[in-house]
Motif scaffolding. Structure first.
Motif, PDB file in Angstrom:
ATOM      1  N   ALA A 269       0.873  -1.215   0.043  1.00  0.00           N
ATOM      2  CA  ALA A 269      -0.157   0.128  -0.047  1.00  0.00           C
ATOM      3  C   ALA A 269       0.864   1.316   0.086  1.00  0.00           C
ATOM      4  CB  ALA A 269      -0.952   0.057   1.178  1.00  0.00           C
ATOM      5  N   LYS A 270       2.088   1.245   0.722  1.00  0.00           N
ATOM      6  CA  LYS A 270       2.984   2.444   0.647  1.00  0.00           C
ATOM      7  C   LYS A 270       3.446   2.653  -0.689  1.00  0.00           C
ATOM      8  CE  LYS A 270       5.995   2.355   4.099  1.00  0.00           C
ATOM      9  NZ  LYS A 270       6.932   1.762   5.097  1.00  0.00           N
ATOM     10  N   GLN A 271       3.921   1.549  -1.415  1.00  0.00           N
ATOM     11  CA  GLN A 271       4.192   1.767  -2.789  1.00  0.00           C
ATOM     12  C   GLN A 271       3.131   2.348  -3.756  1.00  0.00           C
ATOM     13  OE1 GLN A 271       5.430  -2.173  -3.954  1.00  0.00           O
ATOM     14  NE2 GLN A 271       7.339  -2.170  -2.517  1.00  0.00           N
ATOM     15  N   LYS A 272       2.074   1.857  -3.469  1.00  0.00           N
ATOM     16  CA  LYS A 272       0.727   2.301  -4.330  1.00  0.00           C
ATOM     17  C   LYS A 272       0.563   3.837  -3.855  1.00  0.00           C
ATOM     18  CE  LYS A 272      -2.004  -1.888  -4.608  1.00  0.00           C
ATOM     19  NZ  LYS A 272      -2.915  -1.711  -5.791  1.00  0.00           N
ATOM     20  N   LEU A 273       0.731   4.216  -2.576  1.00  0.00           N
ATOM     21  CA  LEU A 273       0.269   5.742  -2.279  1.00  0.00           C
ATOM     22  C   LEU A 273       1.411   6.502  -3.049  1.00  0.00           C
ATOM     23  CD1 LEU A 273       0.026   5.471   1.649  1.00  0.00           C
ATOM     24  CD2 LEU A 273      -1.705   6.027  -0.336  1.00  0.00           C
ATOM     25  N   ALA A 274       2.901   6.094  -3.067  1.00  0.00           N
ATOM     26  CA  ALA A 274       3.979   6.696  -3.928  1.00  0.00           C
ATOM     27  C   ALA A 274       3.639   6.774  -5.284  1.00  0.00           C
ATOM     28  CB  ALA A 274       5.219   6.231  -3.654  1.00  0.00           C
ATOM     29  N   ALA A 275       3.215   5.832  -5.875  1.00  0.00           N
ATOM     30  CA  ALA A 275       2.739   5.815  -7.212  1.00  0.00           C
ATOM     31  C   ALA A 275       1.685   6.796  -7.352  1.00  0.00           C
ATOM     32  CB  ALA A 275       2.441   4.365  -7.752  1.00  0.00           C
TER      33      ALA A 275
ATOM     34  N   THR B 124       2.284   7.461 -11.597  1.00  0.00           N
ATOM     35  CA  THR B 124       2.964   6.469 -12.163  1.00  0.00           C
ATOM     36  C   THR B 124       2.272   5.059 -12.106  1.00  0.00           C
ATOM     37  OG1 THR B 124       4.469   5.793 -10.363  1.00  0.00           O
ATOM     38  CG2 THR B 124       5.322   7.500 -11.833  1.00  0.00           C
ATOM     39  N   GLY B 125       2.892   3.964 -12.893  1.00  0.00           N
ATOM     40  CA  GLY B 125       2.045   2.568 -12.782  1.00  0.00           C
ATOM     41  C   GLY B 125       0.572   2.690 -13.048  1.00  0.00           C
ATOM     42  N   GLU B 126      -0.093   1.951 -12.216  1.00  0.00           N
ATOM     43  CA  GLU B 126      -1.455   1.571 -12.349  1.00  0.00           C
ATOM     44  C   GLU B 126      -1.984   2.918 -12.085  1.00  0.00           C
ATOM     45  OE1 GLU B 126      -3.024  -0.812  -9.022  1.00  0.00           O
ATOM     46  OE2 GLU B 126      -1.056  -0.761  -8.220  1.00  0.00           O
ATOM     47  N   TYR B 127      -1.570   4.114 -11.603  1.00  0.00           N
ATOM     48  CA  TYR B 127      -2.317   5.283 -11.032  1.00  0.00           C
ATOM     49  C   TYR B 127      -1.936   6.355 -12.314  1.00  0.00           C
ATOM     50  CZ  TYR B 127      -3.050   2.769  -6.934  1.00  0.00           C
ATOM     51  OH  TYR B 127      -3.357   1.781  -6.043  1.00  0.00           O
TER      52      TYR B 127
ATOM     53  N   GLU C  91       0.427  16.242   9.369  1.00  0.00           N
ATOM     54  CA  GLU C  91       0.866  16.332   7.790  1.00  0.00           C
ATOM     55  C   GLU C  91      -0.149  15.348   6.947  1.00  0.00           C
ATOM     56  OE1 GLU C  91       4.552  13.964   5.983  1.00  0.00           O
ATOM     57  OE2 GLU C  91       5.171  15.688   7.193  1.00  0.00           O
ATOM     58  N   TYR C  92      -1.032  15.879   6.354  1.00  0.00           N
ATOM     59  CA  TYR C  92      -2.069  15.428   5.451  1.00  0.00           C
ATOM     60  C   TYR C  92      -1.922  15.625   4.128  1.00  0.00           C
ATOM     61  CZ  TYR C  92      -5.007  13.821   9.577  1.00  0.00           C
ATOM     62  OH  TYR C  92      -5.385  13.351  10.583  1.00  0.00           O
ATOM     63  N   TYR C  93      -0.668  15.158   3.586  1.00  0.00           N
ATOM     64  CA  TYR C  93      -0.425  15.171   2.109  1.00  0.00           C
ATOM     65  C   TYR C  93       0.550  13.882   1.972  1.00  0.00           C
ATOM     66  CZ  TYR C  93       3.899  17.468   2.794  1.00  0.00           C
ATOM     67  OH  TYR C  93       5.057  17.940   3.311  1.00  0.00           O
ATOM     68  N   LEU C  94       0.374  13.547   0.495  1.00  0.00           N
ATOM     69  CA  LEU C  94       1.319  12.246   0.410  1.00  0.00           C
ATOM     70  C   LEU C  94       2.961  12.370   0.456  1.00  0.00           C
ATOM     71  CD1 LEU C  94      -1.140  10.512  -2.323  1.00  0.00           C
ATOM     72  CD2 LEU C  94      -0.760  10.113   0.062  1.00  0.00           C
ATOM     73  N   SER C  95       3.376  12.899   1.425  1.00  0.00           N
ATOM     74  CA  SER C  95       4.905  13.156   1.540  1.00  0.00           C
ATOM     75  C   SER C  95       5.458  11.664   1.892  1.00  0.00           C
ATOM     76  CB  SER C  95       5.269  14.121   2.629  1.00  0.00           C
ATOM     77  OG  SER C  95       4.704  13.663   3.877  1.00  0.00           O
ATOM     78  N   ASP C  96       6.791  11.632   1.594  1.00  0.00           N
ATOM     79  CA  ASP C  96       7.442  10.491   2.147  1.00  0.00           C
ATOM     80  C   ASP C  96       7.261  10.258   3.491  1.00  0.00           C
ATOM     81  OD1 ASP C  96       8.225   9.843  -0.432  1.00  0.00           O
ATOM     82  OD2 ASP C  96      10.280  10.673  -0.343  1.00  0.00           O
ATOM     83  N   GLY C  97       7.363  11.288   4.208  1.00  0.00           N
ATOM     84  CA  GLY C  97       7.086  11.174   5.414  1.00  0.00           C
ATOM     85  C   GLY C  97       5.705  10.515   6.006  1.00  0.00           C
TER      86      GLY C  97
END
Length: 621
Positions: free
Chosen positions: A502-508, A513-516, A577-583
């Protein structure tokens, strides 16, 4: 010497937190308030009171009402606990934060280390003891037989005890096994291997299901009371868990994830699970709800008759106990009508999961919503308001506007559904697949057809082949937010790997990228007036949530009143922190989930165990 049971005390406990609308006899008490156990357990009316005392535990403080049902099932690959920010120091006294982020400790307070036995561990064991007293008493004095009142009541006690032990295993692993009432010699017990406990409670549930009434009979008019089919459904679920992976001690300092039963035992467990589900299906007492929405609308309306999809619900008094909508519901400002307090939003859905659904799947817009409900800045009416960012996808299954009774405090009384018919169909399909059967495909696709608004008994273009990967996905789409996913991942051996995926999906999703790759990075929203609802009603319209919606609405509709918002690639920092940062992504767990699947036994419990209990898995005592 005969034990004496204080019936007045039982009644007082029941009155605090239980409503058995199916049983007027629950309040038909003999005039003498102190009865010996032979008097209590030789007559159904008084024995029924003892059964009520077992259920009473569910509504107690620091029990299922406000701890166990709310805090134990996160984080997963599809759900997460909100309210924390990446990189911050965790609140060492906040149990829901520490549990969700897989960083618990044995000294945490927050109701878990209470010295007066008002803590979750002790609450469950209080329920076990009440069940043990009822089981021993009915067996000795009640002449329980299949299909009799006393047989049913014995089955209820056996099922409740099995339910409690299953939860103890889910949350603490190996625990003391106590299947007789407490005696001087058994006050202090060491842990028992959970596989031995599984054997006992599986046998108990098999006996219970042979004794109990079916739904809609004397003691089972309400889904808040256990029936034969509830025992069968719980039996199937426990067998699947017992056959799967679990966290076990590894030496003195860690844990390992493994299957501990033999291949023959696994086959036996899957066979028992399939037969239990088959018995429910064959009885024909339940059916999939006509729409996915109606399952949860009926739950909020406190409809508790049998024959629908809900098989068993935790017995909360409506409007008095339990915090389903308050914690799991769509965030909603106090409106003075549906809810006089602000509610919801403590648990959320992983942002990628919204986009994982097929756009035609009706479950998506019931389960995952990108908005909250707030007072309008125009006229102070309640209206949908776009969430502050992409991490604001809320669980939508429980809504204040669906409630039968307005919410006036932290307890809303909505009774959690423990077992529903869709789960029975999918458990059958999974067991049948393992056993190389041929029936599971049809039941699996019935659940899918309902999701896509198709006739249940005819082939559909949305049908899928029965594979384990498809079952795993279907269970995610069907049960998100219902305290099931974590335990599915555990028994499949995929808790950490599932969250990592799921973490990989969030980054994508963030990076497109990828499926997104076709998920829009920008969304547009506006309000339109819809007089077909209420004169002057403002309705939120969102463009850019669907894959491929990439028009620049400001350019193509410059007078349309659209507001533009960066969505997947937003970088605005808020606290939390409510955005898709790495953190944010990397803070989905702080400890290794495969080393922290189970809770430590709390320090206070160990202190009073007379040296019989200690922590494993690398936890300190």
């Amino acid at each position: 010497m005969k034990k004496i049971i204080n019936i007045k005390a039982l009644l007082a406990a029941i009155a605090l937190s239980l409503t058995f609308s199916a049983c007027d006899s629950l309040l038909d008490v003999p005039s003498n308030s102190l009865l010996s156990d032979d008097m209590v357990f030789s007559h159904p009316d008084s024995a029924n009171l003892a059964i009520g005392a077992i259920y009473d535990i569910i509504g107690q403080n620091n029990s299922y009402r406000n701890r166990l049902w709310l805090q134990m099932a996160l984080n997963t690959d599809i759900e997460y606990r909100s309210g924390w920010s990446a990189g911050t120091t965790l609140n060492s006294t906040k149990s829901d934060d520490l549990f969700a982020l897989y960083n618990p400790n044995s000294t945490i307070g927050d109701g878990y280390n209470n010295v007066d036995a008002a803590n979750p561990w002790s609450r469950i064991y209080q329920g076990v003891e009440r069940a043990n007293l009822a089981i021993a008493g009915i067996r000795k004095f009640g002449n329980p037989t299949a299909g009799s009142d006393m047989g049913h009541l014995l089955g209820e006690a056996l099922t409740m005890r099995s339910f409690f032990y299953y939860d103890l295993i889910k949350w603490w692993g190996d625990v003391p096994a106590r299947f007789e009432p407490v005696s001087e010699a058994s006050i202090y017990l060491a842990k028992t291997d959970r596989d031995e406990i599984y054997k006992q409670i599986i046998a108990d549930l098999q006996e219970a299901s042979s004794l109990m009434y079916g739904p809609g009979q004397k003691y089972t008019l309400s889904t808040k009371r256990l029936s034969k089919d509830a025992a069968r459904g719980l039996l199937a679920r426990i067998c699947l868990s017992a056959a799967g992976y679990s966290m076990r001690p590894a030496g003195t300092s860690g844990a390992e994830i493994k299957i501990t039963v033999t291949d023959d035992r696994r086959k036996e467990l899957y066979t028992i699970a399939r037969q239990a589900c088959r018995d429910i299906i064959t009885d024909g007492k339940y059916a999939l709800a006509p729409t996915f929405k109606s399952v949860f609308y009926d739950q909020c309306q406190d409809i508790e008759t049998h024959g629908r999809e809900a098989i068993w619900q935790l017995p909360y008094n409506f409007g008095i106990r339990g915090r389903m909508v308050y914690n799991f519901g769509i965030p909603r400002d106090a409106d003075g009508k549906n809810n006089t307090v602000s509610i919801g939003g403590q648990f959320k859905i992983m942002p990628n999961f919204f986009y994982d659904y097929n756009v035609n799947d009706t479950r998506r817009d019931i389960t995952v919503v990108p908005y909250k409900v707030a007072k309008s800045t125009v006229d102070s009416k309640m209206e949908q308001s776009l969430s502050s960012g992409i991490t604001g996808f809320n669980i939508g299954k429980w809504r204040a506007e669906w409630m039968k009774t307005p919410i006036t405090g932290t307890d809303d009384g909505v009774s959690p559904i423990v077992i529903r018919y869709a789960d029975v169909l999918l458990m059958f399909a999974e067991a049948d697949l393992f056993l190389n059967g041929t029936e599971g495909q049809a039941y699996f696709n019935q659940v899918r057809r309902r999701a896509f608004g198709q006739p249940l008994t005819a082939p559909s273009s949305y049908d899928l082949p029965l594979t384990l990967d498809n079952i795993k996905l279907e269970r995610a789409y069907e049960f998100a937010g219902e305290n099931i996913r974590k335990y599915d991942l555990i028994r499949w051996g995929e808790l950490k790997s599932g969250i990592d995926k799921a973490k990989q999906k969030l980054a994508a999703l963030r990076d497109g990228t990828g499926e997104y790759a076709d998920v829009p990075q920008i969304i547009y929203s506006k309000y339109v007036v819809d007089n077909t609802i209420t004169t002057g009603e403002r309705v939120l319209v969102i463009y850019g949530l669907q894959r491929g919606e990439t028009q620049d609405k400001i350019a193509t509709d410059p007078t349309g009143g659209w507001t533009k918002k960066t969505w997947t690639q937003a970088t605005t920092s808020t606290n939390p922190e409510y955005y898709l940062s790495d953190g944010f992504i990397n803070a989905m767990y702080h400890g290794n989930p495969d080393q922290k699947q189970l809770l430590p036994i709390m320090h206070q419990i160990i202190l009073v165990s007379n040296g019989m209990l200690k922590n494993d898995y690398g936890y300190d005592n």
